[in-house]
Design a protein around this motif. Structure first.
Motif, PDB file in Angstrom:
ATOM      1  N   ASP A  72      38.594   6.052 105.213  1.00 12.26           N
ATOM      2  CA  ASP A  72      39.384   6.760 105.661  1.00 12.26           C
ATOM      3  C   ASP A  72      39.399   6.791 107.108  1.00 12.26           C
ATOM      4  O   ASP A  72      38.321   7.062 107.658  1.00 12.26           O
ATOM      5  CB  ASP A  72      39.063   8.634 104.919  1.00 12.26           C
ATOM      6  CG  ASP A  72      40.228   9.408 105.097  1.00 12.26           C
ATOM      7  OD1 ASP A  72      40.676   9.349 105.961  1.00 12.26           O
ATOM      8  OD2 ASP A  72      39.472  10.541 104.037  1.00 12.26           O
ATOM      9  N   GLN A  77      43.338   6.169 102.890  1.00 10.51           N
ATOM     10  CA  GLN A  77      41.975   5.583 102.795  1.00 10.51           C
ATOM     11  C   GLN A  77      42.132   4.010 101.837  1.00 10.51           C
ATOM     12  O   GLN A  77      43.724   3.809 102.057  1.00 10.51           O
ATOM     13  CB  GLN A  77      41.477   6.548 101.306  1.00 10.51           C
ATOM     14  CG  GLN A  77      41.044   7.676 102.307  1.00 10.51           C
ATOM     15  CD  GLN A  77      40.457   8.869 100.764  1.00 10.51           C
ATOM     16  OE1 GLN A  77      40.313   8.522  99.475  1.00 10.51           O
ATOM     17  NE2 GLN A  77      39.684   9.949 101.268  1.00 10.51           N
ATOM     18  N   THR A 154      32.756  11.485  99.178  1.00 13.42           N
ATOM     19  CA  THR A 154      32.591  11.521  98.055  1.00 13.42           C
ATOM     20  C   THR A 154      33.268  10.062  97.330  1.00 13.42           C
ATOM     21  O   THR A 154      34.631  10.689  98.109  1.00 13.42           O
ATOM     22  CB  THR A 154      32.543  13.117  97.764  1.00 13.42           C
ATOM     23  OG1 THR A 154      34.083  13.243  97.508  1.00 13.42           O
ATOM     24  CG2 THR A 154      31.537  13.502  97.853  1.00 13.42           C
ATOM     25  N   GLN A 155      32.569   9.924  96.593  1.00 11.38           N
ATOM     26  CA  GLN A 155      32.507   9.039  96.287  1.00 11.38           C
ATOM     27  C   GLN A 155      33.867   9.495  95.063  1.00 11.38           C
ATOM     28  O   GLN A 155      33.509   9.877  93.928  1.00 11.38           O
ATOM     29  CB  GLN A 155      31.486   7.735  95.593  1.00 11.38           C
ATOM     30  CG  GLN A 155      32.591   7.041  94.807  1.00 11.38           C
ATOM     31  CD  GLN A 155      31.554   5.336  94.920  1.00 11.38           C
ATOM     32  OE1 GLN A 155      30.986   5.571  95.580  1.00 11.38           O
ATOM     33  NE2 GLN A 155      31.354   5.455  93.186  1.00 11.38           N
ATOM     34  N   PRO A 156      35.359   8.634  95.005  1.00 18.27           N
ATOM     35  CA  PRO A 156      35.844   9.739  93.638  1.00 18.27           C
ATOM     36  C   PRO A 156      35.206   8.435  92.149  1.00 18.27           C
ATOM     37  O   PRO A 156      34.764   7.941  92.279  1.00 18.27           O
ATOM     38  CB  PRO A 156      37.317   8.973  94.304  1.00 18.27           C
ATOM     39  CG  PRO A 156      36.920   8.616  95.525  1.00 18.27           C
ATOM     40  CD  PRO A 156      35.748   8.172  96.067  1.00 18.27           C
ATOM     41  N   ALA A 157      35.847   9.628  91.741  1.00 16.53           N
ATOM     42  CA  ALA A 157      35.352   9.333  90.194  1.00 16.53           C
ATOM     43  C   ALA A 157      35.652   7.323  89.444  1.00 16.53           C
ATOM     44  O   ALA A 157      35.120   6.920  89.265  1.00 16.53           O
ATOM     45  CB  ALA A 157      35.300  10.018  88.674  1.00 16.53           C
ATOM     46  N   GLU A 158      36.668   7.963  90.537  1.00 11.87           N
ATOM     47  CA  GLU A 158      37.599   6.295  89.436  1.00 11.87           C
ATOM     48  C   GLU A 158      37.636   5.367  90.149  1.00 11.87           C
ATOM     49  O   GLU A 158      37.394   4.086  89.601  1.00 11.87           O
ATOM     50  CB  GLU A 158      38.855   6.358  89.234  1.00 11.87           C
ATOM     51  CG  GLU A 158      40.042   6.625  90.741  1.00 11.87           C
ATOM     52  CD  GLU A 158      39.740   8.144  91.386  1.00 11.87           C
ATOM     53  OE1 GLU A 158      40.509   7.642  92.390  1.00 11.87           O
ATOM     54  OE2 GLU A 158      39.352   8.915  90.882  1.00 11.87           O
TER      55      GLU A 158
END
Length: 166
Positions: A72, A77, A154-158
């Motif tokens: 980012d 991003q 934070t790591q995006p779920a996807e």
């Protein structure tokens, strides 16, 4: 002009900062470049990366040696993978997270060079008990002319490793 060959034994010992899943080694100290640049190598654990920050003086060039990162930079991003490079110019806000399921590695060229050994050793102490109070992190950053302006990514779920393999 004299050419200097840098031997591996001149590299500083690894610096570990568990709060941000980081192991770092200084590969080229600023005194070897007349403070024009510093080169560090980082190993970042899955799901970890630094808090969002901005350098008043330095530009950082990140080259992914192994793995994948979500970067980012100034709110934009992008995924950067092995063999790719991204630049965070002086004054830009930036942060990243290792989105691989294994440790990932970066080579980071910092220009102009600064004492990464002292900086990361002090940061390890500041973060000894996890991410510190924002006021403590601000005071530390002020000393180094770095503004800590937000939390780590934070790591995006996807982008979770198990979601990518499904």
């Amino acid at each position: 002009m004299q050419t200097e060959f840098l031997h591996g034994e001149n590299n500083a010992a690894p610096i570990d900062i568990p709060a941000i899943g980081l192991r770092l080694q200084v590969r080229i100290a600023p005194d070897a470049t007349q403070a024009l640049a510093t080169l560090i190598e980082t190993t970042d654990q899955p799901g970890f990366g630094p808090p969002q920050h901005r350098h008043e003086v330095e530009t950082e060039v990140f080259h992914v040696v192994q793995g994948r990162y979500l970067f980012d930079v100034d709110g934009k991003q992008t995924i950067v993978s092995e063999g790719e490079t991204i630049v965070a110019k002086q004054g830009t806000t930036h942060r990243f997270i290792n989105i691989d399921d294994q440790p990932s590695r970066l080579l980071v060229l910092i220009t102009p060079g600064w004492d990464a050994t002292d900086f990361f050793s002090e940061l390890r102490d500041v973060m000894a008990n996890g991410l510190p109070d924002p006021r403590v992190l601000k005071a530390f950053g002020d000393k180094w002319r770095i503004d800590f302006v937000g939390p780590p990514l934070t790591q995006p779920a996807e982008l979770a490793p198990d979601a990518l393999s499904a």
